[in-house]
Write a protein that holds these residues in place. Structure first.
Motif, mmCIF file in Angstrom:
data_model
loop_
_atom_site.group_PDB
_atom_site.id
_atom_site.type_symbol
_atom_site.label_atom_id
_atom_site.label_comp_id
_atom_site.label_asym_id
_atom_site.label_seq_id
_atom_site.Cartn_x
_atom_site.Cartn_y
_atom_site.Cartn_z
ATOM 1 N N LEU A 282 42.140 44.189 47.912
ATOM 2 C CA LEU A 282 41.243 43.094 47.168
ATOM 3 C C LEU A 282 40.008 43.745 46.629
ATOM 4 C CD1 LEU A 282 41.442 40.099 46.102
ATOM 5 C CD2 LEU A 282 40.016 39.589 48.245
ATOM 6 N N THR A 283 39.525 43.585 45.392
ATOM 7 C CA THR A 283 38.194 44.315 44.957
ATOM 8 C C THR A 283 37.206 43.057 44.838
ATOM 9 O OG1 THR A 283 38.733 43.814 42.631
ATOM 10 C CG2 THR A 283 39.602 45.608 43.593
ATOM 11 N N ALA A 284 35.926 43.565 44.479
ATOM 12 C CA ALA A 284 34.770 42.517 44.334
ATOM 13 C C ALA A 284 35.069 41.752 43.149
ATOM 14 C CB ALA A 284 33.612 43.368 44.140
ATOM 15 N N GLY B 57 35.132 56.997 44.993
ATOM 16 C CA GLY B 57 34.861 56.010 45.772
ATOM 17 C C GLY B 57 34.991 54.765 45.012
ATOM 18 N N GLY B 58 34.416 53.759 45.353
ATOM 19 C CA GLY B 58 34.287 52.380 44.639
ATOM 20 C C GLY B 58 35.646 51.422 44.751
ATOM 21 N N SER B 59 35.827 50.532 43.913
ATOM 22 C CA SER B 59 37.101 49.600 43.861
ATOM 23 C C SER B 59 37.696 50.187 42.798
ATOM 24 C CB SER B 59 36.595 48.296 43.264
ATOM 25 O OG SER B 59 35.697 47.692 44.263
ATOM 26 N N TRP B 60 39.086 49.950 42.838
ATOM 27 C CA TRP B 60 40.149 50.790 42.002
ATOM 28 C C TRP B 60 40.077 50.086 40.538
ATOM 29 C CZ3 TRP B 60 43.367 47.154 40.034
ATOM 30 C CH2 TRP B 60 43.650 46.063 40.577
ATOM 31 N N ASP B 61 39.778 48.866 40.510
ATOM 32 C CA ASP B 61 39.713 48.317 39.229
ATOM 33 C C ASP B 61 38.598 48.924 38.356
ATOM 34 O OD1 ASP B 61 37.776 47.035 40.791
ATOM 35 O OD2 ASP B 61 38.199 44.841 40.078
ATOM 36 N N ARG C 293 42.471 34.205 51.546
ATOM 37 C CA ARG C 293 42.486 34.864 50.463
ATOM 38 C C ARG C 293 43.664 34.868 49.620
ATOM 39 N NH1 ARG C 293 44.525 40.037 49.134
ATOM 40 N NH2 ARG C 293 45.690 40.237 50.895
ATOM 41 N N LEU C 294 44.876 34.621 50.145
ATOM 42 C CA LEU C 294 46.281 34.761 49.831
ATOM 43 C C LEU C 294 46.557 33.195 49.211
ATOM 44 C CD1 LEU C 294 48.284 36.889 52.217
ATOM 45 C CD2 LEU C 294 47.342 37.473 49.783
ATOM 46 N N TYR C 295 46.005 32.317 49.937
ATOM 47 C CA TYR C 295 46.558 30.781 49.567
ATOM 48 C C TYR C 295 45.409 29.938 49.781
ATOM 49 C CZ TYR C 295 50.829 32.849 50.750
ATOM 50 O OH TYR C 295 51.897 33.795 50.879
ATOM 51 N N PRO C 296 44.178 30.042 48.740
ATOM 52 C CA PRO C 296 43.102 29.145 48.966
ATOM 53 C C PRO C 296 43.215 27.822 48.843
ATOM 54 C CG PRO C 296 43.130 30.517 46.772
ATOM 55 C CD PRO C 296 44.379 31.028 47.383
#
Length: 377
Positions: A65-67, A147-151, A369-372
């Motif tokens: 999960l990214t920012a 580094g950082g987020s993949w997106d 995270r998965l089921y808010p």
């Protein structure tokens, strides 16, 4: 069974009779793994005539999960030019949300496609799967180096992918799509005014498309010859009884009920029609009324069991792709658990998965995270 019987009995054709008896066992047919070549030769798709008319799509799920709250990548590939779009999304996006994104990112730029081949189409020749392998490798390299987020790296990964040489078309996807090579930041050669709409440019683009289609046809024929060596032909007749292969999700193991020990095949079902060369339409029971009744031959196994030997599916809930559906219904309890260095909160979740399944304790942060939607009330 034959080795056990031959110690005390014998009759002419005994081994063949034992084989027939075992083949008619419904339980054996549903649980035994296949150790032979899969059924059905590869039926390649026709080479498209124009760009962005025929596409394939697939999803890469379960990413970190990214920012920006992204955990999935929507991969869309053009079958003719191999050019691709990588769209960061969330796994919880609805079909309406995906439709809006598709119109915004694809249709407004390239028009409405004629056909879409999805991940569960058995004749894609690995187009989406191969693209996903390359994408995952490129993202791993970016994370290691920068580094950082993949997106954050996804736009540059898409640019690099579309400007890399593809053996099946003999050129980068960008060149196949626009008729010329892309100007890259590594070398800004050829700076200046260029004539784009000349007759010579149109002729060159048409010639390149013809070359791309010829190379794609050669690549498809080569892939088909390789794949058919590891397959075997088979044909069914209308009225035959077959078993249907289905794949439970790996998450089923968390319920401590079957999981890996689930059935490999369900049925038997009667064939009511033949669709094309390698697909058949089945007479499915009411329990599977929400599933499309046409299946590729690789998902079927011939069944020699009598018609009366049928196992009902009332206690199994599967979706249109014959997967188990893992869906939480409600949170019934909460508690705190002391670990070695910290305290974590857990919630007891009632799952809508299979009749008789008990609730399970899960981590509260992961469930949020998965089921808010479970925590909104």
């Amino acid at each position: 069974m034959y080795q056990d019987l031959r110690k005390d009995y014998w009759w002419p054709g005994m081994k063949f009779n034992v084989m027939q008896y075992v083949n008619k066992c419904l339980t054996c047919a549903q649980v035994k793994a296949e150790h032979q070549k899969p059924y059905g030769y590869v039926q390649t798709l026709e080479v498209p005539e124009w760009k962005w008319e025929h596409i394939t799509m697939d999803f890469i799920t379960k990413l970190p999960l990214t920012a920006k709250r992204h955990d999935t990548i929507w991969v869309i590939v053009v079958r003719l030019t191999k050019s691709a779009h990588f769209l960061p999304i969330r796994e919880t996006y609805t079909s309406e949300r995906l439709s809006e994104l598709f119109v915004k990112e694809i249709i407004t730029r390239h028009g409405v496609p004629v056909s879409i081949v999805t991940a569960y189409h058995p004749q894609t020749n690995g187009q989406s799967e191969r693209t996903i392998q390359t994408l995952e490798d490129m993202l791993r390299a970016c994370i290691i180096d920068f580094g950082g987020s993949w997106d954050d790296h996804l736009p540059l990964v898409e640019f690099s992918y579309n400007n890399s040489y593809h053996a099946s078309i003999g050129m980068p996807p960008y060149e196949a799509l626009y008729g010329r090579r892309c100007r890259k930041p590594v070398c800004w050669g050829g700076v200046g005014q260029k004539e784009v709409g000349s007759k010579a440019a149109v002729i060159e683009l048409t010639e390149k498309l013809q070359l791309v289609k010829a190379r794609m046809k050669a690549a498809q024929d080569r892939q088909k010859s390789y794949a058919d060596k590891r397959r075997r032909p088979i044909e069914f007749e209308v009225g035959d009884q077959v078993l249907l292969k289905f794949s439970p999700w790996k998450e089923v193991i968390r319920f401590r009920k079957r999981g890996k020990l689930s059935l490999r095949f369900i049925g038997p079902f009667r064939i009511i029609a033949r669709v094309g060369k390698v697909a058949y339409r089945l007479d499915l029971p009411d329990e599977l009324s929400g599933i499309h009744p046409t299946f590729h031959i690789s998902h079927l196994r011939k069944c020699l069991v009598d018609d009366v030997a049928y196992v009902p599916l009332n206690d199994i809930e599967v979706d249109e792709r014959l997967n188990y559906i893992e869906e939480p219904v409600a949170i019934v309890d909460t508690k705190e658990k002391q670990l070695r260095n910290k305290m974590i909160r857990q919630v007891k979740v009632q799952w809508k998965h299979r009749k008789g399944f008990e609730a399970t304790w899960e981590t509260e942060d992961e469930m949020k995270r998965l089921y808010p939607h479970l925590f909104e009330t």
